[in-house]
Design a protein around this motif. Structure first.
Motif, PDB file in Angstrom:
ATOM      1  N   MET A 231      34.428  35.902  35.852  1.00  0.00           N
ATOM      2  CA  MET A 231      35.248  34.781  36.152  1.00  0.00           C
ATOM      3  C   MET A 231      34.747  33.965  37.223  1.00  0.00           C
ATOM      4  O   MET A 231      34.771  34.495  38.243  1.00  0.00           O
ATOM      5  N   PRO A 232      34.518  32.636  36.924  1.00  0.00           N
ATOM      6  CA  PRO A 232      34.113  31.660  38.044  1.00  0.00           C
ATOM      7  C   PRO A 232      34.977  31.529  38.978  1.00  0.00           C
ATOM      8  O   PRO A 232      35.599  30.261  39.088  1.00  0.00           O
ATOM      9  N   VAL A 233      35.594  32.345  39.921  1.00  0.00           N
ATOM     10  CA  VAL A 233      36.658  32.028  40.844  1.00  0.00           C
ATOM     11  C   VAL A 233      36.029  32.272  42.232  1.00  0.00           C
ATOM     12  O   VAL A 233      36.211  33.368  42.733  1.00  0.00           O
ATOM     13  N   ALA A 234      35.234  31.411  42.896  1.00  0.00           N
ATOM     14  CA  ALA A 234      34.585  31.505  43.965  1.00  0.00           C
ATOM     15  C   ALA A 234      35.290  31.880  45.266  1.00  0.00           C
ATOM     16  O   ALA A 234      34.996  32.753  45.894  1.00  0.00           O
ATOM     17  N   TRP A 235      36.520  31.003  45.329  1.00  0.00           N
ATOM     18  CA  TRP A 235      37.340  31.538  46.592  1.00  0.00           C
ATOM     19  C   TRP A 235      37.904  32.570  46.445  1.00  0.00           C
ATOM     20  O   TRP A 235      38.192  33.303  47.726  1.00  0.00           O
ATOM     21  N   LEU A 236      38.303  32.966  45.422  1.00  0.00           N
ATOM     22  CA  LEU A 236      39.168  34.299  45.371  1.00  0.00           C
ATOM     23  C   LEU A 236      38.166  35.435  45.465  1.00  0.00           C
ATOM     24  O   LEU A 236      38.639  36.556  46.083  1.00  0.00           O
TER      25      LEU A 236
ATOM     26  N   GLU B  35      44.584  32.559  32.906  1.00  0.00           N
ATOM     27  CA  GLU B  35      43.885  32.148  31.508  1.00  0.00           C
ATOM     28  C   GLU B  35      42.670  33.043  31.106  1.00  0.00           C
ATOM     29  O   GLU B  35      42.781  33.405  29.856  1.00  0.00           O
ATOM     30  N   HIS B  36      42.091  33.448  31.920  1.00  0.00           N
ATOM     31  CA  HIS B  36      41.071  34.317  31.455  1.00  0.00           C
ATOM     32  C   HIS B  36      41.479  35.827  30.686  1.00  0.00           C
ATOM     33  O   HIS B  36      41.216  36.280  30.030  1.00  0.00           O
ATOM     34  N   TYR B  37      42.439  36.208  31.602  1.00  0.00           N
ATOM     35  CA  TYR B  37      43.263  37.329  31.074  1.00  0.00           C
ATOM     36  C   TYR B  37      43.956  37.119  29.634  1.00  0.00           C
ATOM     37  O   TYR B  37      43.852  38.012  28.726  1.00  0.00           O
ATOM     38  N   ALA B  38      44.526  35.883  29.407  1.00  0.00           N
ATOM     39  CA  ALA B  38      45.129  35.627  28.178  1.00  0.00           C
ATOM     40  C   ALA B  38      44.247  35.368  27.065  1.00  0.00           C
ATOM     41  O   ALA B  38      44.551  35.986  25.844  1.00  0.00           O
ATOM     42  N   GLN B  39      42.865  35.090  27.362  1.00  0.00           N
ATOM     43  CA  GLN B  39      42.031  34.855  26.334  1.00  0.00           C
ATOM     44  C   GLN B  39      41.127  35.890  26.096  1.00  0.00           C
ATOM     45  O   GLN B  39      40.668  36.277  24.976  1.00  0.00           O
TER      46      GLN B  39
ATOM     47  N   ALA C  17      39.881  43.564  29.902  1.00  0.00           N
ATOM     48  CA  ALA C  17      38.432  44.008  30.133  1.00  0.00           C
ATOM     49  C   ALA C  17      37.683  42.831  31.138  1.00  0.00           C
ATOM     50  O   ALA C  17      37.083  43.451  32.064  1.00  0.00           O
ATOM     51  N   VAL C  18      38.012  41.714  30.977  1.00  0.00           N
ATOM     52  CA  VAL C  18      37.416  40.777  32.092  1.00  0.00           C
ATOM     53  C   VAL C  18      38.012  41.111  33.486  1.00  0.00           C
ATOM     54  O   VAL C  18      37.246  40.855  34.373  1.00  0.00           O
ATOM     55  N   LEU C  19      39.318  41.455  33.611  1.00  0.00           N
ATOM     56  CA  LEU C  19      39.700  41.584  34.808  1.00  0.00           C
ATOM     57  C   LEU C  19      39.284  42.814  35.577  1.00  0.00           C
ATOM     58  O   LEU C  19      38.883  42.914  36.617  1.00  0.00           O
ATOM     59  N   HIS C  20      38.994  43.694  34.616  1.00  0.00           N
ATOM     60  CA  HIS C  20      38.343  44.956  34.992  1.00  0.00           C
ATOM     61  C   HIS C  20      36.735  44.752  35.624  1.00  0.00           C
ATOM     62  O   HIS C  20      36.353  45.192  36.634  1.00  0.00           O
ATOM     63  N   LYS C  21      36.134  44.140  34.959  1.00  0.00           N
ATOM     64  CA  LYS C  21      34.906  43.639  35.112  1.00  0.00           C
ATOM     65  C   LYS C  21      34.936  42.909  36.423  1.00  0.00           C
ATOM     66  O   LYS C  21      33.975  43.150  37.501  1.00  0.00           O
ATOM     67  N   PHE C  22      35.692  41.807  36.636  1.00  0.00           N
ATOM     68  CA  PHE C  22      35.634  41.119  37.810  1.00  0.00           C
ATOM     69  C   PHE C  22      35.823  41.910  39.076  1.00  0.00           C
ATOM     70  O   PHE C  22      35.383  41.750  40.022  1.00  0.00           O
ATOM     71  N   PHE C  23      37.095  42.641  38.821  1.00  0.00           N
ATOM     72  CA  PHE C  23      37.535  43.381  40.253  1.00  0.00           C
ATOM     73  C   PHE C  23      36.594  44.349  40.647  1.00  0.00           C
ATOM     74  O   PHE C  23      36.557  44.841  41.575  1.00  0.00           O
TER      75      PHE C  23
END
Length: 334
Positions: free
Chosen positions: A39-44, A216-220, A224-230
């Motif tokens: 997820m390209p969320v630099a500030w988070l 939005e990433h979670y909905a799409q 799995a993407v949240l697990h990868k990001f965190f």
């Protein structure tokens, strides 16, 4: 025999310190890229890293390893320039990594040395030798070669890389001015820097729209993407703490020359790790740019080392009894 063992231990300590620095910094960039690919969320990402760093610093205090300072409003105000440069620098570093490959990251941020020399003259009135200026020119040629020869390079990524070079150069100058505000304590400065940066980045997240982007990433793509990001967040948070510690250890255990050389080696390792881990393409132009940037950095390191040797006053050692008698009479050897 004993002295030989001590010498060997010191060499091992230096080697381990340098290896620790290179490992932690290379791993940090790769882990950042891993999280940003999810997820390209630099500030988070930066906000989470700061939170983990502060937490780990508090843990070290709880175990009696380090002692954190009490937050003082006067000190915090004195550190506003440092926090501003730090937040801006970390932000553009991370944004640059979103738009460029890890193997191109070295090129995009390749103008650190020329900007450092320019700002050292502009703010500190430190002039540079012809050799240093030649080194800066070689670095610029490397940056130009890498940027212009790569047709797939992102213009926005290069822009963030240039701003990152500027902030990195200013950061070194501001740190020197900020140390006096914390009684020259590097640990206190690291704690203030992480905690205040965490506070400053909090409203940026709220206004950047990155919370909505996560939803939005979670909905799409699902959980799995949240697990990868965190997972990437936790990894980069721990590595970020290690980078702070590694930089402090390396500067305290080695010379500035060794610190710069290890940074150059780290750049090469980072490039090839990006190639192996993320299957990135390393073009001839990109590699030529990296080689020129590292060559300019090596020339600069050699030039500064020669300057330091020339400015070091040799210690006078009396060799004969006549020398000793003259020294006793005059108070010093003329």
């Amino acid at each position: 025999m004993a002295s030989g063992n001590i010498s060997l231990t010191e060499r091992q300590a230096v080697l381990l310190t340098v290896a620790f620095y290179m490992f932690s910094t290379c791993a940090m960039v790769l882990a950042n890229k891993y999280a940003l690919n999810a997820m390209p969320v630099a500030w988070l990402l930066l906000w989470c890293q700061m939170a983990i760093a502060v937490l780990l610093l508090k843990v070290t205090e709880a175990f009696g390893v380090l002692r954190m300072p009490q937050i003082n409003l006067v000190t915090a105000k004195a550190l506003i320039p440092l926090i501003t440069i730090n937040v801006l620098g970390l932000g553009v570093n991370t944004l640059c990594l979103i738009y460029v490959d890890t193997s191109f990251y070295q090129v995009a941020r390749g103008l650190v040395l020329p900007f450092t020399v320019i700002f050292a003259y502009a703010f500190l009135r430190q002039s540079s030798s012809k050799t240093v200026l030649i080194a800066c020119f070689i670095v610029f040629c490397g940056f130009y070669t890498g940027v212009t020869s790569d047709i797939n390079v992102s213009s926005l990524g290069v822009f963030f890389g240039i701003v990152s070079s500027i902030t990195t150069s200013l950061h070194a100058i501001v740190i020197k001015q900020s140390l006096s505000a914390v009684n020259n304590s590097s640990i206190d400065l690291v704690y203030y820097n992480n905690l205040l940066s965490f506070i400053v980045i909090t409203p940026i997240i709220l206004f950047s729209g990155e919370i909505s982007a996560v939803s939005e990433h979670y909905a799409q793509e699902g959980s799995a993407v949240l697990h990868k990001f965190f997972f990437g967040v936790i990894l980069t948070g721990v590595l970020g703490f290690m980078v702070n510690l590694a930089g402090f250890l390396q500067i305290s255990k080695t010379s500035p020359t060794t610190h710069m050389i290890s940074g150059a080696v780290r750049g090469v390792l980072q490039t090839f790790l990006g190639y192996m881990v993320f299957s990135e393409v390393i073009t001839f132009g990109r590699m030529a740019g990296i080689v020129l940037i590292l060559a300019g950095g090596a020339l600069y390191t050699w030039a500064k080392d020669q300057e330091m040797r020339a400015n070091t006053k040799p210690t006078y050692i009396p060799m004969t009894q006549q020398d000793i008698d003259e020294e006793d009479q005059d108070g010093h050897k003329a």
